[in-house]
Scaffold this active site. Structure first.
Site, PDB file in Angstrom:
ATOM      1  N   GLY A 162      -6.437   0.907  -9.984  1.00 27.00           N
ATOM      2  CA  GLY A 162      -5.159   0.501 -10.803  1.00 27.00           C
ATOM      3  C   GLY A 162      -4.876  -0.510 -11.350  1.00 27.00           C
ATOM      4  N   CYS A 163      -3.853  -1.158 -10.827  1.00 34.73           N
ATOM      5  CA  CYS A 163      -3.317  -2.498 -11.597  1.00 34.73           C
ATOM      6  C   CYS A 163      -4.254  -3.738 -11.463  1.00 34.73           C
ATOM      7  CB  CYS A 163      -2.041  -2.795 -10.808  1.00 34.73           C
ATOM      8  SG  CYS A 163      -0.778  -1.464 -11.385  1.00 34.73           S
ATOM      9  N   VAL A 164      -5.225  -3.790 -10.285  1.00 30.29           N
ATOM     10  CA  VAL A 164      -6.046  -4.533 -10.245  1.00 30.29           C
ATOM     11  C   VAL A 164      -7.065  -4.690 -11.105  1.00 30.29           C
ATOM     12  CG1 VAL A 164      -7.890  -5.772  -8.765  1.00 30.29           C
ATOM     13  CG2 VAL A 164      -5.796  -5.113  -7.784  1.00 30.29           C
TER      14      VAL A 164
END
Length: 209
Positions: A144-146
């Site tokens: 996701g955010c990585v």
């Protein structure tokens, strides 16, 4: 300090000599098994702390991101996809950086509402203003955010290293698949030892300067 291009070359992309570390969403909400967004990421936290110590020791910038919502209108579609995000309200303990990580005077907190630490923030401007020429990315979650942050770092024209041991995901298959995809198309996925060797070479060069 001068490092040879052969020391810094990966997949044809030369890594920089003034990198910044971006620690993506290693907050209580994502790093605690008590959270519906979280899990057990003890080893990933330990690896991230090692990176933080390397960057702090070299006087290089460290950026932490946290997801914070002030009202229901912020990223409403994203939150409809993942309603558990609603717990990340300003003032809750879930948005705080995991206490196992060092937050020194050298660190900067980036508040965000979307997956990427670059979207809707001043991170790119801060990196450019600080003379940063490359970035190292770690954090939660890999799929996701990585991933979103690493791809946006590339889109901002930074060479990017993603540190495998310092990234985590609740889904191990998604973790592996996204690291594979990042390495194939967007970034260099490296080991913690690779980053340690990079800093050892920096220190050796400084000693002989």
């Amino acid at each position: 300090m001068q490092l040879s291009s052969s020391d810094l070359l990966s997949q044809g992309v030369v890594f920089g000599v003034r990198p910044a570390l971006i620690v993506v969403d290693m907050t209580v909400g994502f790093a605690s098994p008590e959270s519906p967004l979280g899990g057990v990421f003890d080893s990933e936290i330990t690896a991230a702390e090692a990176l933080i110590q390397d960057f702090d020791g070299a006087g290089l910038p460290v950026y932490f991101s946290t997801v914070v919502y002030d009202n229901d209108s912020q990223q409403s579609v994203f939150r409809q996809h993942l309603p558990d995000l609603d717990m990340l309200a300003r003032g809750s303990r879930w948005v705080e950086i995991d206490p196992r990580l060092s937050f020194s005077d050298n660190a900067t907190l980036i508040e965000k509402t979307a997956p990427s630490a670059f979207f809707g923030t001043q991170l790119n401007e801060k990196l450019k203003a600080g003379g940063v020429d490359s970035v190292v990315v770690c954090g939660l979650t890999t799929s996701g955010c990585v991933r979103a942050t690493a791809v946006d770092a590339l889109s901002c024209n930074f060479p990017v290293w993603v540190v495998e041991e310092a990234c985590g995901d609740r889904n191990i298959d998604a973790h592996k698949a996204n690291l594979h995809d990042l390495h194939a198309k967007y970034t260099e996925v490296v080991s913690l030892d690779t980053v340690s060797s990079y800093f050892a070479k920096r220190e050796a060069e400084d000693d002989h300067a």
